[in-house]
Design a protein around this motif. Structure first.
Motif, mmCIF file in Angstrom:
data_model
loop_
_atom_site.group_PDB
_atom_site.id
_atom_site.type_symbol
_atom_site.label_atom_id
_atom_site.label_comp_id
_atom_site.label_asym_id
_atom_site.label_seq_id
_atom_site.Cartn_x
_atom_site.Cartn_y
_atom_site.Cartn_z
ATOM 1 N N ASP A 90 -38.356 8.518 21.742
ATOM 2 C CA ASP A 90 -37.980 6.978 21.248
ATOM 3 C C ASP A 90 -39.088 6.624 20.239
ATOM 4 O O ASP A 90 -38.440 5.955 19.286
ATOM 5 C CB ASP A 90 -37.158 6.128 22.482
ATOM 6 C CG ASP A 90 -36.588 5.719 23.063
ATOM 7 O OD1 ASP A 90 -35.043 7.109 22.192
ATOM 8 O OD2 ASP A 90 -36.115 5.757 24.337
ATOM 9 N N TRP A 91 -40.229 6.869 20.628
ATOM 10 C CA TRP A 91 -41.006 6.169 19.594
ATOM 11 C C TRP A 91 -40.985 7.427 18.282
ATOM 12 O O TRP A 91 -41.980 6.688 17.161
ATOM 13 C CB TRP A 91 -42.433 6.760 20.629
ATOM 14 C CG TRP A 91 -42.596 5.604 21.052
ATOM 15 C CD1 TRP A 91 -41.690 6.063 22.814
ATOM 16 C CD2 TRP A 91 -43.540 4.867 21.542
ATOM 17 N NE1 TRP A 91 -42.334 4.705 23.154
ATOM 18 C CE2 TRP A 91 -43.460 4.451 22.601
ATOM 19 C CE3 TRP A 91 -44.579 3.981 20.813
ATOM 20 C CZ2 TRP A 91 -43.911 2.877 22.811
ATOM 21 C CZ3 TRP A 91 -45.122 3.261 20.970
ATOM 22 C CH2 TRP A 91 -45.199 2.375 21.721
ATOM 23 N N ARG A 134 -47.974 9.363 24.458
ATOM 24 C CA ARG A 134 -48.852 9.708 23.664
ATOM 25 C C ARG A 134 -47.818 11.264 22.029
ATOM 26 O O ARG A 134 -47.605 11.383 22.475
ATOM 27 C CB ARG A 134 -50.461 10.679 23.915
ATOM 28 C CG ARG A 134 -49.997 11.680 24.728
ATOM 29 C CD ARG A 134 -51.030 12.568 25.832
ATOM 30 N NE ARG A 134 -50.336 14.153 26.537
ATOM 31 C CZ ARG A 134 -51.121 14.076 27.318
ATOM 32 N NH1 ARG A 134 -52.280 13.447 27.748
ATOM 33 N NH2 ARG A 134 -50.702 15.498 27.905
ATOM 34 N N VAL A 135 -49.262 10.793 21.003
ATOM 35 C CA VAL A 135 -48.351 12.118 20.117
ATOM 36 C C VAL A 135 -49.845 12.630 19.415
ATOM 37 O O VAL A 135 -50.890 11.461 19.417
ATOM 38 C CB VAL A 135 -47.651 11.322 18.881
ATOM 39 C CG1 VAL A 135 -48.184 9.956 18.128
ATOM 40 C CG2 VAL A 135 -47.068 12.638 17.988
ATOM 41 N N ALA A 136 -49.790 14.010 19.185
ATOM 42 C CA ALA A 136 -50.831 14.585 17.821
ATOM 43 C C ALA A 136 -50.483 14.217 16.509
ATOM 44 O O ALA A 136 -49.489 13.837 16.866
ATOM 45 C CB ALA A 136 -50.803 15.876 18.650
ATOM 46 N N GLN A 255 -40.145 -2.414 15.623
ATOM 47 C CA GLN A 255 -39.411 -1.268 15.979
ATOM 48 C C GLN A 255 -38.405 -1.026 17.144
ATOM 49 O O GLN A 255 -37.463 -1.223 17.049
ATOM 50 C CB GLN A 255 -39.503 -0.197 14.694
ATOM 51 C CG GLN A 255 -38.532 0.927 14.620
ATOM 52 C CD GLN A 255 -38.948 1.992 14.366
ATOM 53 O OE1 GLN A 255 -40.129 2.234 14.842
ATOM 54 N NE2 GLN A 255 -38.469 2.731 13.590
ATOM 55 N N LEU A 256 -39.742 -0.545 18.065
ATOM 56 C CA LEU A 256 -39.405 0.028 19.694
ATOM 57 C C LEU A 256 -38.979 -1.257 20.087
ATOM 58 O O LEU A 256 -38.524 -1.157 21.250
ATOM 59 C CB LEU A 256 -40.253 0.177 19.679
ATOM 60 C CG LEU A 256 -41.561 1.542 18.778
ATOM 61 C CD1 LEU A 256 -43.056 1.724 19.608
ATOM 62 C CD2 LEU A 256 -40.175 2.325 19.664
ATOM 63 N N LEU A 257 -38.814 -2.565 19.888
ATOM 64 C CA LEU A 257 -38.322 -3.464 20.899
ATOM 65 C C LEU A 257 -36.738 -3.296 20.563
ATOM 66 O O LEU A 257 -36.764 -3.814 21.405
ATOM 67 C CB LEU A 257 -39.176 -5.125 20.409
ATOM 68 C CG LEU A 257 -39.008 -6.040 22.058
ATOM 69 C CD1 LEU A 257 -39.103 -5.548 22.651
ATOM 70 C CD2 LEU A 257 -39.577 -7.237 20.537
ATOM 71 N N GLN A 258 -36.760 -2.967 19.381
ATOM 72 C CA GLN A 258 -35.043 -3.518 19.222
ATOM 73 C C GLN A 258 -34.288 -2.291 19.398
ATOM 74 O O GLN A 258 -33.529 -2.683 20.582
ATOM 75 C CB GLN A 258 -35.219 -3.296 17.287
ATOM 76 C CG GLN A 258 -35.486 -4.477 16.482
ATOM 77 C CD GLN A 258 -35.028 -3.860 15.519
ATOM 78 O OE1 GLN A 258 -35.057 -3.222 14.895
ATOM 79 N NE2 GLN A 258 -35.777 -4.983 14.653
#
Length: 264
Positions: A90-91, A134-136, A255-258
């Motif tokens: 989702d992120w 997390r994301v690289a 955006q993520l809260l939506q």
């Protein structure tokens, strides 16, 4: 009953910072609106101490300690909060899970010296889930974030939880966690309109993490937003690198809260 929401990622991210990781964030292309619509808890931030409600921090002391559900949580409520939090996908592209979910019912309180401390089990909280990602990034550093959902026993308890968080920020714009992580210049900002929400609260500021020897890293902007519908709250925390602008985290958090509120 006392509470304060976790404005940082807590011990997990602090430990990684101490290990020498440079944390950065991705740019977010989607624009976020700033129209207001719901009641903001900042309007009731001066609630008397007797009205303080229970609360939930967003980071477990031991990342794997609560993977199967918090002690005393309601099974139905736990299933709901588990469903509301975001998965790594989702992120966005490249994000991955950062350890187990935190489903503990541990509460935290801001003391008179503006230090965030563990404060027992939250009695007005039926269930809560926090999920970390997390994301690289292309330069070899990483972005960290979390989403959380909490089911309180009543809508009033959920409302008071948000009001308590807002009141703590008014009283302690500069605060510190027991692990030494500092929050600086925290303040509420105008919240967007969120369909279906009874109230929305947004906050920004700076986080200062430290090396093992106590040497501070450069302050890092953060953006936090929480929305309530009845007895349920959902929130997103986005942490940025020192050279990024706070509006980047603001857009990402909204955006993520939506995506979370769409599952209400």
């Amino acid at each position: 009953m006392k509470t304060v929401h976790a404005r940082t990622l807590g011990l997990r991210i602090a430990a990684l910072a101490a290990a020498g990781l440079v944390l950065t964030a991705c740019n977010e292309d989607d624009a976020a609106t700033g129209a207001t619509g719901q009641t903001s808890p900042s309007a009731v931030a001066s609630a008397p101490a007797s009205a303080k409600a229970s609360g939930k921090a967003k980071e477990p002391v031991k990342p794997s300690a609560h993977a199967s559900g918090g002690s005393g949580s309601d099974a139905g409520a736990q299933a709901r909060t588990n469903k509301l939090v975001l998965n790594a996908a989702d992120w966005g592209a490249g994000f991955e899970s950062n350890g187990d979910d935190d489903t503990s019912l541990t509460g935290y309180a801001m003391d008179k010296s503006c230090v965030l401390k563990e404060d027992g089990t939250v009695k007005m909280l039926a269930a809560s889930t926090s999920r970390y990602v997390r994301v690289a990034t292309s330069d070899g550093s990483e972005l960290w974030g979390n989403s959380s959902a909490s089911q309180f026993t009543t809508a009033e308890a959920a409302h008071q939880d948000m009001a308590e968080s807002a009141a703590d920020i008014k009283r302690c714009p500069d605060s510190k966690g027991e692990d030494g992580t500092e929050t600086k210049t925290a303040h509420d900002i105008e919240s967007p309109k969120v369909p279906g929400a009874d109230e929305v609260y947004s906050e920004e500021g700076l986080t200062v993490y430290h090396e093992k020897d106590g040497t501070p890293y450069d302050p890092r902007p953060f953006s936090y937003i929480v929305a309530r519908k009845g007895a349920v709250t959902v929130s997103v925390f986005v942490d940025l690198s020192p050279n990024q602008q706070v509006f980047e985290g603001r857009a990402k958090a909204r955006q993520l809260l939506q995506k979370m509120t769409a599952k209400w």
